[in-house]
Design a protein around this motif. Structure first.
Motif, PDB file in Angstrom:
ATOM      1  N   THR A  46       0.828  -1.213   0.000  1.00 21.65           N
ATOM      2  CA  THR A  46       0.000   0.000   0.000  1.00 21.65           C
ATOM      3  C   THR A  46       0.861   1.262   0.000  1.00 21.65           C
ATOM      4  OG1 THR A  46      -0.128  -0.021   2.423  1.00 21.65           O
ATOM      5  CG2 THR A  46      -1.896  -1.154   1.201  1.00 21.65           C
ATOM      6  N   HIS A  47       2.128   1.111   0.326  1.00 23.02           N
ATOM      7  CA  HIS A  47       3.040   2.253   0.393  1.00 23.02           C
ATOM      8  C   HIS A  47       4.396   1.852  -0.175  1.00 23.02           C
ATOM      9  CE1 HIS A  47      -0.092   3.317   3.213  1.00 23.02           C
ATOM     10  NE2 HIS A  47       0.279   4.569   3.075  1.00 23.02           N
ATOM     11  N   GLY A  48       4.965   2.709  -0.974  1.00 28.00           N
ATOM     12  CA  GLY A  48       6.216   2.436  -1.644  1.00 28.00           C
ATOM     13  C   GLY A  48       7.440   2.784  -0.821  1.00 28.00           C
ATOM     14  N   PRO A  49       8.610   2.632  -1.434  1.00 27.94           N
ATOM     15  CA  PRO A  49       9.863   2.883  -0.724  1.00 27.94           C
ATOM     16  C   PRO A  49      10.031   4.339  -0.275  1.00 27.94           C
ATOM     17  CG  PRO A  49      10.272   2.368  -3.035  1.00 27.94           C
ATOM     18  CD  PRO A  49       8.825   2.132  -2.787  1.00 27.94           C
ATOM     19  N   GLU A  50       9.443   5.263  -1.018  1.00 23.87           N
ATOM     20  CA  GLU A  50       9.549   6.680  -0.635  1.00 23.87           C
ATOM     21  C   GLU A  50       8.833   6.932   0.692  1.00 23.87           C
ATOM     22  OE1 GLU A  50       8.277   5.585  -3.562  1.00 23.87           O
ATOM     23  OE2 GLU A  50       9.967   6.025  -4.877  1.00 23.87           O
ATOM     24  N   GLU A  51       7.628   6.359   0.833  1.00 23.38           N
ATOM     25  CA  GLU A  51       6.870   6.515   2.076  1.00 23.38           C
ATOM     26  C   GLU A  51       7.578   5.832   3.248  1.00 23.38           C
ATOM     27  OE1 GLU A  51       5.545   5.486  -0.806  1.00 23.38           O
ATOM     28  OE2 GLU A  51       3.756   6.677  -1.222  1.00 23.38           O
ATOM     29  N   TYR A  52       8.183   4.668   2.960  1.00 24.76           N
ATOM     30  CA  TYR A  52       8.924   3.957   3.993  1.00 24.76           C
ATOM     31  C   TYR A  52      10.070   4.828   4.497  1.00 24.76           C
ATOM     32  CZ  TYR A  52      11.855   0.452   6.283  1.00 24.76           C
ATOM     33  OH  TYR A  52      12.616  -0.228   7.183  1.00 24.76           O
ATOM     34  N   ALA A  53      10.821   5.407   3.567  1.00 24.02           N
ATOM     35  CA  ALA A  53      11.953   6.258   3.946  1.00 24.02           C
ATOM     36  C   ALA A  53      11.481   7.460   4.759  1.00 24.02           C
ATOM     37  CB  ALA A  53      12.701   6.717   2.697  1.00 24.02           C
ATOM     38  N   ALA A  54      10.390   8.081   4.324  1.00 25.04           N
ATOM     39  CA  ALA A  54       9.864   9.244   5.038  1.00 25.04           C
ATOM     40  C   ALA A  54       9.369   8.857   6.432  1.00 25.04           C
ATOM     41  CB  ALA A  54       8.739   9.880   4.233  1.00 25.04           C
ATOM     42  N   ASP A  55       8.634   7.749   6.525  1.00 23.94           N
ATOM     43  CA  ASP A  55       8.098   7.311   7.819  1.00 23.94           C
ATOM     44  C   ASP A  55       9.198   6.918   8.795  1.00 23.94           C
ATOM     45  OD1 ASP A  55       5.580   7.727   6.779  1.00 23.94           O
ATOM     46  OD2 ASP A  55       5.061   5.595   6.611  1.00 23.94           O
ATOM     47  N   ARG A  56      10.308   6.402   8.270  1.00 21.30           N
ATOM     48  CA  ARG A  56      11.402   5.958   9.131  1.00 21.30           C
ATOM     49  C   ARG A  56      12.472   7.039   9.322  1.00 21.30           C
ATOM     50  NH1 ARG A  56       7.965   2.688   9.484  1.00 21.30           N
ATOM     51  NH2 ARG A  56       8.143   0.443   9.682  1.00 21.30           N
ATOM     52  N   GLY A  57      12.326   8.151   8.627  1.00 23.45           N
ATOM     53  CA  GLY A  57      13.306   9.222   8.736  1.00 23.45           C
ATOM     54  C   GLY A  57      14.655   8.856   8.164  1.00 23.45           C
ATOM     55  N   LEU A  58      14.657   8.032   7.105  1.00 21.65           N
ATOM     56  CA  LEU A  58      15.918   7.623   6.495  1.00 21.65           C
ATOM     57  C   LEU A  58      16.553   8.787   5.753  1.00 21.65           C
ATOM     58  CD1 LEU A  58      15.012   4.145   4.927  1.00 21.65           C
ATOM     59  CD2 LEU A  58      16.131   4.617   7.117  1.00 21.65           C
ATOM     60  N   ALA A  59      17.845   8.921   5.900  1.00 20.36           N
ATOM     61  CA  ALA A  59      18.584   9.953   5.177  1.00 20.36           C
ATOM     62  C   ALA A  59      18.618   9.584   3.701  1.00 20.36           C
ATOM     63  CB  ALA A  59      20.002  10.068   5.725  1.00 20.36           C
ATOM     64  N   GLU A  60      18.686  10.580   2.847  1.00 29.37           N
ATOM     65  CA  GLU A  60      18.772  10.312   1.411  1.00 29.37           C
ATOM     66  C   GLU A  60      20.017   9.490   1.125  1.00 29.37           C
ATOM     67  OE1 GLU A  60      18.720  12.753  -2.772  1.00 29.37           O
ATOM     68  OE2 GLU A  60      17.701  13.564  -1.029  1.00 29.37           O
ATOM     69  N   GLY A  61      19.847   8.457   0.325  1.00 34.89           N
ATOM     70  CA  GLY A  61      20.957   7.573  -0.001  1.00 34.89           C
ATOM     71  C   GLY A  61      21.112   6.410   0.969  1.00 34.89           C
ATOM     72  N   ALA A  62      20.339   6.420   2.063  1.00 36.68           N
ATOM     73  CA  ALA A  62      20.411   5.317   3.024  1.00 36.68           C
ATOM     74  C   ALA A  62      19.808   4.067   2.402  1.00 36.68           C
ATOM     75  CB  ALA A  62      19.656   5.681   4.305  1.00 36.68           C
ATOM     76  N   THR A  63      20.232   2.905   2.865  1.00 39.19           N
ATOM     77  CA  THR A  63      19.695   1.635   2.364  1.00 39.19           C
ATOM     78  C   THR A  63      18.222   1.538   2.700  1.00 39.19           C
ATOM     79  OG1 THR A  63      21.833   0.567   2.647  1.00 39.19           O
ATOM     80  CG2 THR A  63      19.911  -0.876   2.465  1.00 39.19           C
ATOM     81  N   ASN A  64      17.431   1.248   1.678  1.00 40.16           N
ATOM     82  CA  ASN A  64      15.992   1.121   1.842  1.00 40.16           C
ATOM     83  C   ASN A  64      15.619  -0.298   1.410  1.00 40.16           C
ATOM     84  OD1 ASN A  64      13.169   1.176   1.529  1.00 40.16           O
ATOM     85  ND2 ASN A  64      13.178   3.337   0.989  1.00 40.16           N
ATOM     86  N   VAL A  65      15.200  -1.120   2.359  1.00 45.73           N
ATOM     87  CA  VAL A  65      14.897  -2.520   2.060  1.00 45.73           C
ATOM     88  C   VAL A  65      13.723  -2.685   1.105  1.00 45.73           C
ATOM     89  CG1 VAL A  65      15.885  -3.395   4.207  1.00 45.73           C
ATOM     90  CG2 VAL A  65      13.447  -2.779   4.118  1.00 45.73           C
ATOM     91  N   HIS A  66      12.974  -1.628   0.880  1.00 47.72           N
ATOM     92  CA  HIS A  66      11.819  -1.692  -0.012  1.00 47.72           C
ATOM     93  C   HIS A  66      12.087  -1.026  -1.355  1.00 47.72           C
ATOM     94  CE1 HIS A  66       9.431  -3.439   3.133  1.00 47.72           C
ATOM     95  NE2 HIS A  66       9.820  -2.495   3.948  1.00 47.72           N
ATOM     96  N   ALA A  67      13.333  -0.646  -1.599  1.00 55.95           N
ATOM     97  CA  ALA A  67      13.681  -0.017  -2.872  1.00 55.95           C
ATOM     98  C   ALA A  67      13.403  -0.985  -4.018  1.00 55.95           C
ATOM     99  CB  ALA A  67      15.146   0.400  -2.877  1.00 55.95           C
ATOM    100  N   CYS A  68      12.899  -0.466  -5.112  1.00 53.19           N
ATOM    101  CA  CYS A  68      12.583  -1.293  -6.277  1.00 53.19           C
ATOM    102  C   CYS A  68      13.869  -1.678  -7.014  1.00 53.19           C
ATOM    103  CB  CYS A  68      11.654  -0.534  -7.223  1.00 53.19           C
ATOM    104  SG  CYS A  68      10.059  -0.150  -6.466  1.00 53.19           S
ATOM    105  N   ILE A  69      13.867  -2.887  -7.551  1.00 59.63           N
ATOM    106  CA  ILE A  69      15.029  -3.389  -8.290  1.00 59.63           C
ATOM    107  C   ILE A  69      14.658  -3.458  -9.760  1.00 59.63           C
ATOM    108  CG2 ILE A  69      16.599  -5.331  -8.613  1.00 59.63           C
ATOM    109  CD1 ILE A  69      15.996  -6.081  -5.665  1.00 59.63           C
ATOM    110  N   ALA A  70      15.354  -2.662 -10.550  1.00 56.85           N
ATOM    111  CA  ALA A  70      15.072  -2.626 -11.988  1.00 56.85           C
ATOM    112  C   ALA A  70      15.559  -3.909 -12.649  1.00 56.85           C
ATOM    113  CB  ALA A  70      15.756  -1.420 -12.626  1.00 56.85           C
ATOM    114  N   GLY A  71      14.818  -4.349 -13.626  1.00 60.92           N
ATOM    115  CA  GLY A  71      15.222  -5.527 -14.377  1.00 60.92           C
ATOM    116  C   GLY A  71      16.215  -5.151 -15.465  1.00 60.92           C
ATOM    117  N   TYR A  72      17.265  -5.951 -15.605  1.00 57.38           N
ATOM    118  CA  TYR A  72      18.249  -5.752 -16.652  1.00 57.38           C
ATOM    119  C   TYR A  72      18.305  -7.026 -17.474  1.00 57.38           C
ATOM    120  CZ  TYR A  72      22.668  -5.203 -19.074  1.00 57.38           C
ATOM    121  OH  TYR A  72      23.627  -5.145 -20.050  1.00 57.38           O
ATOM    122  N   PRO A  73      17.663  -7.010 -18.665  1.00 56.19           N
ATOM    123  CA  PRO A  73      17.640  -8.226 -19.479  1.00 56.19           C
ATOM    124  C   PRO A  73      18.985  -8.523 -20.123  1.00 56.19           C
ATOM    125  CG  PRO A  73      16.548  -6.435 -20.634  1.00 56.19           C
ATOM    126  CD  PRO A  73      16.943  -5.907 -19.276  1.00 56.19           C
ATOM    127  N   GLY A  74      19.243  -9.796 -20.254  1.00 54.32           N
ATOM    128  CA  GLY A  74      20.468 -10.241 -20.907  1.00 54.32           C
ATOM    129  C   GLY A  74      20.487 -11.749 -21.003  1.00 54.32           C
TER     130      GLY A  74
END
Length: 145
Positions: A46-74
């Motif tokens: 219901t809430h993305g990584p941005e909301e998680y970071a804001a709710d937890r007060g994570l500093a920009e660039g901090a590890t976010n366990v809910h960050a999305c992982i882009a697919g890289y085909p190969g």
């Protein structure tokens, strides 16, 4: 008489006026990747990584366990000539493989789509000189047809 409601303070709909807790009335934030194109997309988040970071007060660039992982085909097939160790999404259409066969167009067993001849086959397989090579070209004999 009691007033039922969500009395869980961590719920998004905490009801401070309730005096009878009814957990069925509570809703909670479910954090996760909300990008449907990402490898770790969580459809029920219901809430993305941005909301998680804001709710937890994570500093920009901090590890976010809910960050999305882009697919890289190969090509992730290790036997392919163009194996891509950086890929995280396998795309077999991107793979190329060695096709061994006789590449001499004058031979009886010429294989027009072969990408590698008997010499490469022998080298890749570590065959000793003079060993039987199933891809060796067979010379044609004029007039024997």
């Amino acid at each position: 008489a009691g007033y039922p409601g969500c009395m869980s303070t961590s719920a998004t709909n905490y009801d401070e006026t309730a005096n009878v807790h009814d957990s069925a009335l509570c809703t909670f934030k479910i954090y996760g990747c909300t990008d449907s194109t990402a490898l770790n997309y969580l459809s029920f988040a219901t809430h993305g990584p941005e909301e998680y970071a804001a709710d937890r007060g994570l500093a920009e660039g901090a590890t976010n366990v809910h960050a999305c992982i882009a697919g890289y085909p190969g090509c992730m097939s290790t036997s392919a000539t163009n194996y891509d160790e950086t890929a995280n999404v396998h795309d077999s259409a991107l793979c190329t493989f060695k096709i061994y066969g006789c590449t001499d167009s004058t031979a009886l067993n010429y294989l027009s789509f072969a990408t590698h001849g008997p010499e490469e086959y022998a080298a890749d397989r570590g065959l000793a000189e003079g060993a039987t090579n199933v891809h060796a070209c067979i010379a044609g004999y004029p007039g024997c047809m």
